[in-house]
Write a protein that holds these residues in place. Structure first.
Motif, PDB file in Angstrom:
ATOM      1  N   LEU A  52       3.122   1.335  -8.778  1.00 52.42           N
ATOM      2  CA  LEU A  52       1.973   2.278  -8.329  1.00 52.42           C
ATOM      3  C   LEU A  52       2.165   2.684  -7.072  1.00 52.42           C
ATOM      4  CD1 LEU A  52      -0.796   0.205 -10.315  1.00 52.42           C
ATOM      5  CD2 LEU A  52       0.156   2.369 -11.047  1.00 52.42           C
ATOM      6  N   ALA A  53       2.452   1.653  -6.018  1.00 57.05           N
ATOM      7  CA  ALA A  53       2.791   2.073  -4.555  1.00 57.05           C
ATOM      8  C   ALA A  53       3.639   3.084  -4.468  1.00 57.05           C
ATOM      9  CB  ALA A  53       3.028   0.814  -3.820  1.00 57.05           C
TER      10      ALA A  53
ATOM     11  N   ASP B  74       6.837  -7.567 -20.928  1.00 56.26           N
ATOM     12  CA  ASP B  74       7.062  -7.341 -19.436  1.00 56.26           C
ATOM     13  C   ASP B  74       6.205  -6.061 -18.948  1.00 56.26           C
ATOM     14  OD1 ASP B  74       9.038  -9.176 -19.714  1.00 56.26           O
ATOM     15  OD2 ASP B  74      10.650  -7.666 -20.322  1.00 56.26           O
ATOM     16  N   LEU B  75       5.941  -5.178 -19.661  1.00 58.56           N
ATOM     17  CA  LEU B  75       5.086  -4.207 -19.026  1.00 58.56           C
ATOM     18  C   LEU B  75       3.487  -4.072 -19.014  1.00 58.56           C
ATOM     19  CD1 LEU B  75       7.189  -1.249 -20.298  1.00 58.56           C
ATOM     20  CD2 LEU B  75       7.195  -2.022 -17.988  1.00 58.56           C
ATOM     21  N   ALA B  76       2.951  -5.035 -19.876  1.00 58.42           N
ATOM     22  CA  ALA B  76       1.833  -5.356 -20.130  1.00 58.42           C
ATOM     23  C   ALA B  76       0.807  -5.137 -18.887  1.00 58.42           C
ATOM     24  CB  ALA B  76       1.394  -6.562 -20.855  1.00 58.42           C
ATOM     25  N   PRO B  77       1.095  -6.032 -17.853  1.00 53.43           N
ATOM     26  CA  PRO B  77       0.258  -5.954 -16.528  1.00 53.43           C
ATOM     27  C   PRO B  77       0.187  -4.652 -15.971  1.00 53.43           C
ATOM     28  CG  PRO B  77       1.647  -7.589 -16.476  1.00 53.43           C
ATOM     29  CD  PRO B  77       2.212  -7.179 -17.703  1.00 53.43           C
ATOM     30  N   LEU B  78       1.219  -3.759 -16.245  1.00 52.52           N
ATOM     31  CA  LEU B  78       1.219  -2.509 -15.610  1.00 52.52           C
ATOM     32  C   LEU B  78       0.512  -1.531 -16.612  1.00 52.52           C
ATOM     33  CD1 LEU B  78       2.116  -0.149 -13.622  1.00 52.52           C
ATOM     34  CD2 LEU B  78       4.395   0.011 -14.926  1.00 52.52           C
ATOM     35  N   ILE B  79       0.691  -1.698 -17.774  1.00 54.83           N
ATOM     36  CA  ILE B  79       0.070  -0.645 -18.840  1.00 54.83           C
ATOM     37  C   ILE B  79      -1.434  -0.973 -18.587  1.00 54.83           C
ATOM     38  CG2 ILE B  79      -0.312  -0.248 -21.377  1.00 54.83           C
ATOM     39  CD1 ILE B  79       2.728  -0.980 -21.683  1.00 54.83           C
ATOM     40  N   LEU B  80      -1.836  -2.188 -18.676  1.00 58.26           N
ATOM     41  CA  LEU B  80      -3.180  -2.711 -18.326  1.00 58.26           C
ATOM     42  C   LEU B  80      -4.005  -1.987 -17.235  1.00 58.26           C
ATOM     43  CD1 LEU B  80      -3.344  -5.891 -20.280  1.00 58.26           C
ATOM     44  CD2 LEU B  80      -4.138  -3.743 -21.198  1.00 58.26           C
ATOM     45  N   ARG B  81      -3.053  -2.234 -16.195  1.00 57.49           N
ATOM     46  CA  ARG B  81      -3.812  -1.291 -14.952  1.00 57.49           C
ATOM     47  C   ARG B  81      -3.875   0.029 -15.091  1.00 57.49           C
ATOM     48  NH1 ARG B  81      -1.849  -3.901  -9.152  1.00 57.49           N
ATOM     49  NH2 ARG B  81      -2.235  -5.774 -10.421  1.00 57.49           N
ATOM     50  N   VAL B  82      -2.808   0.606 -15.479  1.00 59.63           N
ATOM     51  CA  VAL B  82      -2.756   2.012 -15.627  1.00 59.63           C
ATOM     52  C   VAL B  82      -3.946   2.546 -16.766  1.00 59.63           C
ATOM     53  CG1 VAL B  82      -1.488   4.260 -16.454  1.00 59.63           C
ATOM     54  CG2 VAL B  82      -0.502   2.460 -14.903  1.00 59.63           C
TER      55      VAL B  82
ATOM     56  N   ASP C  54       1.123  -1.274   0.020  1.00 56.21           N
ATOM     57  CA  ASP C  54      -0.075  -0.198  -0.032  1.00 56.21           C
ATOM     58  C   ASP C  54       1.007   1.174  -0.009  1.00 56.21           C
ATOM     59  OD1 ASP C  54       0.926   0.051   2.492  1.00 56.21           O
ATOM     60  OD2 ASP C  54      -0.650  -0.940   3.408  1.00 56.21           O
ATOM     61  N   ILE C  55       0.144   2.325   0.079  1.00 61.46           N
ATOM     62  CA  ILE C  55       0.911   3.747   0.189  1.00 61.46           C
ATOM     63  C   ILE C  55       2.124   3.800   1.266  1.00 61.46           C
ATOM     64  CG2 ILE C  55       0.826   6.320   0.617  1.00 61.46           C
ATOM     65  CD1 ILE C  55      -1.878   6.122  -0.835  1.00 61.46           C
ATOM     66  N   GLU C  56       1.772   3.047   2.584  1.00 58.33           N
ATOM     67  CA  GLU C  56       2.678   3.255   3.786  1.00 58.33           C
ATOM     68  C   GLU C  56       3.865   2.437   3.055  1.00 58.33           C
ATOM     69  OE1 GLU C  56       2.781   4.716   6.555  1.00 58.33           O
ATOM     70  OE2 GLU C  56       0.989   5.725   5.902  1.00 58.33           O
ATOM     71  N   ASP C  57       3.652   1.193   2.514  1.00 54.11           N
ATOM     72  CA  ASP C  57       4.740   0.578   1.966  1.00 54.11           C
ATOM     73  C   ASP C  57       5.709   1.382   1.035  1.00 54.11           C
ATOM     74  OD1 ASP C  57       4.601  -1.466   3.778  1.00 54.11           O
ATOM     75  OD2 ASP C  57       3.542  -2.584   2.150  1.00 54.11           O
ATOM     76  N   GLY C  58       5.036   2.158  -0.111  1.00 55.88           N
ATOM     77  CA  GLY C  58       5.561   2.976  -0.905  1.00 55.88           C
ATOM     78  C   GLY C  58       6.311   4.110  -0.376  1.00 55.88           C
ATOM     79  N   THR C  59       5.670   4.705   0.834  1.00 58.85           N
ATOM     80  CA  THR C  59       6.476   5.609   1.234  1.00 58.85           C
ATOM     81  C   THR C  59       7.756   5.521   1.956  1.00 58.85           C
ATOM     82  OG1 THR C  59       5.230   5.496   3.560  1.00 58.85           O
ATOM     83  CG2 THR C  59       4.512   7.143   1.941  1.00 58.85           C
ATOM     84  N   ALA C  60       7.910   4.114   2.495  1.00 56.63           N
ATOM     85  CA  ALA C  60       9.064   3.578   3.201  1.00 56.63           C
ATOM     86  C   ALA C  60      10.117   3.286   1.907  1.00 56.63           C
ATOM     87  CB  ALA C  60       8.837   2.156   3.719  1.00 56.63           C
TER      88      ALA C  60
END
Length: 498
Positions: free
Chosen positions: A34-35, A131-139, A4-10
Motif C-alpha cells: 500500500l505504501a 498469503d494475500l488475505a491480510p492485504l485483501i481484507l485491508r483493501v 509511510d508514503i515517504e518510504d514508498g517514494t524511496a
C-alpha cells in the motif's frame, strides 16, 4: 518495512533504478504494498525526473510488454489509468505482482477495476488466498473494496482447518476475525478449540465470537469438560462471564459462587444471576464475607459486590473496611459507600492521604459532591510537592471542582510541579477558569495570579479582551480584563492525569 508514503517514494525510486522487487520491500507485508502504491503516484506527480518517460508532458510509454517486474510494478501504480489498465493485462507474466492487482481491484477507474477483478478471480487459489488475505481484507475497507473480500471468502471456504490455522495467528485482528468466522461457519473447530481461542485471543470480537460459538455447539455433558475451564480461567471478563453463565446450563450452578467476588462487575453480575437460580441470596453471601474487617483473605470484589446488591444498611460493614490492611479492599469500600450514597466527607477525608493511589482516586471521586465543604487550606497543603503525586492529583481534583479563587491559586501553584501531566491539567484549569458569581470584582490576588498565567493565553485573546468597551490601560491591567470574559475551554483537551 515501508512505514509511510515517504518510504514508498524511496522504494519507487529504487524500483525505477532496476532494484528487484524482493530487495525493495517486504512482499509479505500488506502495508509495504500500500505504501508503494501511494509512493509511486507521489514520485510521478511531484518528482517525475525519477521516472524517465513518464513526465506530465511526455507521451505515455508505448509498450509495456518489455518492462521487467520492477518497472511493471511502477506501471501498476501509475497515476494514469490507461497505464494501470495495460499494466494489469501484462501482470500475468509476473505472479509476484498479484498483490498490486488486489489493490487495483478497488481502483477508482472502472476499466482498471474490471480487468484486475477478472485476473484476481482467475489467479486466486487457496494457497495464494491465504498469503494475500491480510492485504485483501485491508483493501476491503476502501470504497469498492468488497469484491476482493467476497472472492476471498469463496476461496477460503474450501480451505481445511489446518490451512486456516495460519490466519488464526495473524497479528491483524481483522484477519483473525475473518478466519474464525469462516471456521465457525464451516464447523471446522471443536467447541474446546473455540473455547481456547476465546480465552487466548486479545481481540474482544474474536473472544465473543468464539465463546458464543463454543457454547452454542455444546450438545452433551462431556463436552463441558473441555469448554468451561478455558472460559472460566480467561483473562478477559466477557469470556469469563460467558463461562459463568454457562454453568447454569451445565447444571453446575454451585461453581458460580467463587465468581461472586470476581474483579469484574460483569462477571459478578452473571454469577449473581446463576446462584439466584439455585435459591442463594448473593447479598447474604457477601455479608458473611465482609463481617470480619481484618480478614487478610477478603477479596476486594466481595466488598464492592455487597454494595452492588445490598442496601444502605450495609454501609456499616463497608465503613469498618476503610481501615483494612489491603489497599484493594479499602478502595472498594470507598467505592461501595459512594454507590450506596453513604459517603461521609469527614470520615473519608483521612483517606486522601492514603499511600495507595487507588484508594485516593476513589476517595476523591466520593468527595467531589462535598468539594466546597472541605477546608481549602487543607486541600492546598496537599498540592505541595512534598506530597506523593497521587495525593497532589486527588487534592487538585477537588480544588478544581471547588472553583473560585482557591482553584486558581492551586492551579498556578502547580505550574512548577515535577509531573508533566499535572502541570498540563493545572494549565488547562487556568484556561477555563472564570470568577465565581459571588466573587469580588477587581480582586488583586486574582489579577496577580492571571498575570503569572499570561503565557497560557494567545495574543489574540489578550488583544480581544483589551479592546472591550470601557477598558483603558490606566484603569485595568491587561491581564485583569480576562475577568470580564470567560476564557475558552482548554486549548488542548487531555485526560485527567489519573
Amino acid at each position: 518495512m515501508l512505514e509511510d508514503i515517504e518510504d514508498g517514494t524511496a522504494a519507487a525510486t529504487r524500483l525505477a533504478g532496476g532494484t528487484p522487487l524482493h530487495s525493495t520491500l517486504d512482499v509479505a507485508d500488506p502495508a509495504d504494498w500500500l505504501a508503494l502504491d501511494a509512493g509511486v503516484r507521489e514520485v510521478a506527480w511531484h518528482r517525475p525526473e525519477f521516472l524517465p518517460g513518464w513526465e506530465h508532458s511526455a507521451p505515455l510509454p508505448a509498450d509495456l510488454t518489455q518492462l521487467g517486474e520492477s518497472r511493471l510494478a511502477l506501471a501498476l501504480c501509475h497515476r494514469d489509468g490507461r497505464i494501470r489498465q495495460e499494466a494489469v493485462r501484462q501482470s500475468v507474466r509476473y505472479p509476484g505482482l498479484l498483490p498490486l492487482v488486489v489493490i487495483r481491484c478497488a481502483d477508482w477507474v472502472g476499466p482498471v477495476r474490471e480487468h484486475a477483478r477478472k485476473l484476481l478471480r482467475e489467479a486466486l487459489n487457496v494457497d495464494s488466498a491465504l498469503d494475500l488475505a491480510p492485504l485483501i481484507l485491508r483493501v476491503g475497507r476502501r470504497d469498492r473494496g468488497a469484491f476482493g473480500v467476497d472472492v476471498l471468502g469463496q476461496i477460503l471456504r474450501q480451505a481445511s482447518h489446518g490451512q486456516l490455522a495460519v490466519l488464526f495467528a495473524d497479528p491483524d485482528r481483522i484477519v483473525r476475525r475473518f478466519a474464525y468466522r469462516l471456521a465457525i461457519e464451516g464447523q471446522l473447530l471443536h467447541p474446546a478449540e473455540l473455547a481456547r481461542a476465546a480465552a487466548g485471543d486479545q481481540d474482544t470480537v474474536v473472544q465473543d465470537l468464539c465463546a458464543t460459538a463454543a457454547l452454542t455447539a455444546l450438545g452433551d455433558e462431556d463436552a463441558y469438560e473441555g469448554v468451561l475451564p478455558p472460559l472460566l480461567s480467561a483473562r478477559n471478563p466477557r469470556t469469563r462471564s460467558a463461562g459463568v453463565t454457562a454453568l447454569r446450563r451445565a447444571g453446575r450452578a454451585e461453581q458460580a459462587e467463587p465468581f461472586l467476588s470476581d474483579r469484574s462487575a460483569l462477571v459478578r453480575a452473571c454469577a449473581r444471576y446463576v446462584v439466584r437460580q439455585q435459591g442463594v441470596d448473593p447479598a447474604v453471601w457477601y455479608r458473611e464475607r465482609c463481617t470480619t474487617p481484618d480478614d487478610p483473605d477478603l477479596p476486594p470484589g466481595a466488598v464492592i459486590g455487597l454494595a452492588e446488591c445490598g442496601n444502605r444498611a450495609d454501609a456499616g460493614l463497608l465503613r469498618l473496611l476503610l481501615v483494612h490492611p489491603a489497599a484493594g479492599v479499602r478502595a472498594r469500600a470507598v467505592a461501595g459507600l459512594r454507590a450506596l450514597d453513604c459517603a461521609d466527607a469527614e470520615q473519608l477525608r483521612p483517606l486522601l492521604d492514603d499511600p495507595a493511589a487507588g484508594v485516593v482516586r476513589e476517595t476523591a471521586a466520593a468527595l467531589l459532591p462535598s468539594a466546597k465543604e472541605l477546608p481549602a487550606d487543607w486541600l492546598l497543603e496537599r498540592t505541595s510537592t512534598a506530597r506523593p503525586r497521587h495525593v497532589r492529583v486527588g487534592a487538585f481534583r477537588l480544588l478544581d471542582a471547588r472553583g473560585g479563587t482557591v482553584a486558581l491559586r492551586a492551579a498556578v501553584g502547580l505550574f512548577q510541579d515535577p509531573d508533566m501531566k499535572l502541570r498540563t491539567w493545572a494549565a488547562q484549569s487556568v484556561q477555563r477558569w472564570h470568577p465565581s458569581p459571588d466573587g469580588r470584582g477587581g480582586d488583586a490576588e486574582v489579577g496577580e495570579l492571571l498575570d503569572q498565567s499570561r503565557h497560557l493565553f494567545s495574543d489574540h485573546m489578550l488583544a480581544d479582551a483589551s479592546g472591550k468597551p470601557g477598558w483603558t490601560a490606566e484603569t485595568a491591567p491587561r491581564s485583569r480584563t480576562l475577568l470580564s470574559t470567560r476564557p475558552p475551554v482548554a486549548l488542548v483537551t487531555a485526560r485527567l492525569p489519573w
